[in-house]
Design an enzyme around this catalytic site. Structure first.
Site, mmCIF file in Angstrom:
data_model
loop_
_atom_site.group_PDB
_atom_site.id
_atom_site.type_symbol
_atom_site.label_atom_id
_atom_site.label_comp_id
_atom_site.label_asym_id
_atom_site.label_seq_id
_atom_site.Cartn_x
_atom_site.Cartn_y
_atom_site.Cartn_z
ATOM 1 N N ASP A 1 -18.813 -45.281 -64.288
ATOM 2 C CA ASP A 1 -19.497 -44.219 -65.061
ATOM 3 C C ASP A 1 -20.129 -44.765 -66.340
ATOM 4 O OD1 ASP A 1 -18.999 -42.027 -63.432
ATOM 5 O OD2 ASP A 1 -17.091 -41.553 -64.404
ATOM 6 N N LYS B 1 -10.039 -38.360 -61.420
ATOM 7 C CA LYS B 1 -10.353 -39.715 -61.917
ATOM 8 C C LYS B 1 -9.200 -40.372 -62.666
ATOM 9 C CE LYS B 1 -15.309 -39.047 -62.362
ATOM 10 N NZ LYS B 1 -16.461 -39.024 -63.223
HETATM 11 P P1 ATR Z 1 -14.451 -35.484 -66.645
HETATM 12 O O1 ATR Z 1 -13.479 -36.454 -66.059
HETATM 13 O O2 ATR Z 1 -15.552 -35.133 -65.696
HETATM 14 O O3 ATR Z 1 -14.979 -35.893 -67.975
HETATM 15 P P2 ATR Z 1 -12.466 -33.724 -67.783
HETATM 16 O O4 ATR Z 1 -11.576 -34.895 -68.047
HETATM 17 O O5 ATR Z 1 -11.889 -32.470 -67.213
HETATM 18 O O6 ATR Z 1 -13.648 -34.100 -66.802
HETATM 19 O O7 ATR Z 1 -13.231 -33.391 -69.173
HETATM 20 C C1 ATR Z 1 -14.081 -32.305 -69.332
HETATM 21 C C2 ATR Z 1 -14.579 -32.256 -70.789
HETATM 22 O O8 ATR Z 1 -15.441 -31.120 -70.931
HETATM 23 C C3 ATR Z 1 -13.471 -32.074 -71.802
HETATM 24 O O9 ATR Z 1 -13.849 -32.687 -72.998
HETATM 25 C C4 ATR Z 1 -13.434 -30.541 -71.964
HETATM 26 O O10 ATR Z 1 -12.923 -30.098 -73.212
HETATM 27 P P3 ATR Z 1 -11.320 -29.929 -73.436
HETATM 28 O O11 ATR Z 1 -10.790 -31.302 -73.693
HETATM 29 O O12 ATR Z 1 -11.220 -29.027 -74.596
HETATM 30 O O13 ATR Z 1 -10.798 -29.314 -72.145
HETATM 31 C C5 ATR Z 1 -14.913 -30.236 -71.905
HETATM 32 N N1 ATR Z 1 -15.186 -28.851 -71.494
HETATM 33 C C6 ATR Z 1 -15.000 -28.309 -70.266
HETATM 34 N N2 ATR Z 1 -15.389 -27.006 -70.259
HETATM 35 C C7 ATR Z 1 -15.825 -26.739 -71.512
HETATM 36 C C8 ATR Z 1 -16.367 -25.574 -72.151
HETATM 37 N N3 ATR Z 1 -16.542 -24.424 -71.481
HETATM 38 N N4 ATR Z 1 -16.701 -25.656 -73.465
HETATM 39 C C9 ATR Z 1 -16.541 -26.808 -74.160
HETATM 40 N N5 ATR Z 1 -16.049 -27.946 -73.616
HETATM 41 C C10 ATR Z 1 -15.695 -27.916 -72.311
#
Ligand code: ATR
Length: 276
Positions: free
Chosen positions: A102, A67
């Site tokens: 979104d 995205k």
């Molecule tokens: P999207 O575009 O779908 O929002 P993204 O930009 O990869 O996807 O964001 C994913 C979010 O979920 C982020 O805030 C990520 O936290 P980080 O910034 O620390 O990476 C969070 N996230 C993903 N897996 C996680 C987990 N196991 N525990 C806590 N937060 C998680």
């Protein structure tokens, strides 16, 4: 006339329900169009978007993890540029044009279930692309936001880009303290998503019954977070299926200029979820 082709690009992509949802809408409106899922690796994103234009593809959705990167390959509208991510590309004007639906998808569901957003205390779990889109719209509506993220720097960056927002860590005590004063809790992380469906960042003991709990994860429809909310006596529980449908409906309007059959789209998604 040649059949119109639409699709979604992302990686992984096999669990996306966007094809089921949009094909049901095309069929209901009698449109000669098809919507497909394409797995596209990050390093091939530019080629994929240029190729889609050359092939005459009419529109694309863009999902995880593309995205933000896709912004570089389109003319994004003002909102998508400020959010810093797109989930929709329209090819019909010649130049690929990027939009982000979104945030409007999430806002539509919240307004339907909660009503007025102004002055509401909202705690958002996550600070990624989806969180940014949702935060942008809620901030513009006059909500007061707290961003809780695993990577605190990212939470700080998002909060600093908004009018009325703060950030915290995901530590249980800190979360609990903030949830006590919150009106709305929104999970934008993939925690709880299939196949790791028994995970949640917040459990029943951290919630109160007046809270509105909204999970944007739609597979499973009832996530562990929402089950915990039920246990805590939460009255207003919002499933991610609704947001999937409303963001898809907004993309559909951009592509076709037609009013999408949202009930047909929601039924198609729920049926596919019940079979999976
Ligand atoms: P999207 O575009 O779908 O929002 P993204 O930009 O990869 O996807 O964001 C994913 C979010 O979920 C982020 O805030 C990520 O936290 P980080 O910034 O620390 O990476 C969070 N996230 C993903 N897996 C996680 C987990 N196991 N525990 C806590 N937060 C998680």
């Amino acid at each position: 006339m040649v059949k119109k082709v639409y699709g979604v690009i992302g990686d992984p992509i096999e669990h996306s329900l966007s094809p089921v949802m949009h094909n049901a809408a095309f069929e209901a409106l009698g449109l000669d169009a098809i919507y497909l899922a394409f797995r596209v690796a990050e390093h091939e994103l530019g080629d994929a978007i240029r190729g889609a234009k050359s092939l005459g593809i009419a529109g694309l959705n863009v999902t995880i993890p593309l995205k933000e990167k896709a912004l570089a390959f389109v003319d994004a509208d003002d909102v998508a540029t400020r959010i810093g991510a797109i989930n929709t590309i329209d090819f019909t004007s010649g130049t690929p044009t990027g939009y982000n639906t979104d945030g409007i998808g999430a806002l539509t569901v919240l307004k339907e279930r909660v009503g007025e957003i102004r002055g509401k205390e909202v705690l958002i779990l996550g600070a990624g692309g989806a969180a940014r889109a949702i935060a942008f719209y809620l901030d513009a509506e006059g909500a007061r936001l707290t961003i809780a993220n695993r990577t605190e720097d990212r939470a700080a960056m998002l909060a600093s880009s908004l009018h009325n927002a703060d950030f915290i860590s995901l530590r249980e005590e800190e979360l609990k303290r903030h949830i006590r004063d919150a009106d709305i809790l929104i999970n934008t992380t993939p925690v709880g998503m299939y196949p790791r469906a028994d995970a949640t960042l917040v459990n029943a003991g951290m919630m109160h019954s007046e809270l509105v709990v909204f999970d944007i994860v739609y597979n499973p429809a009832e996530t562990k977070l929402l089950r915990e909310a039920k246990k805590a006596g939460v009255q207003t529980i919002i499933e991610g299926v609704k947001m999937l449908v409303y963001q898809g409906a907004a993309s559909f309007r951009i592509w076709t200029g037609m009013e999408p059959p949202v009930e047909v789209m929601e039924s198609a998604v729920r049926e596919a979820l019940s079979l999976s």
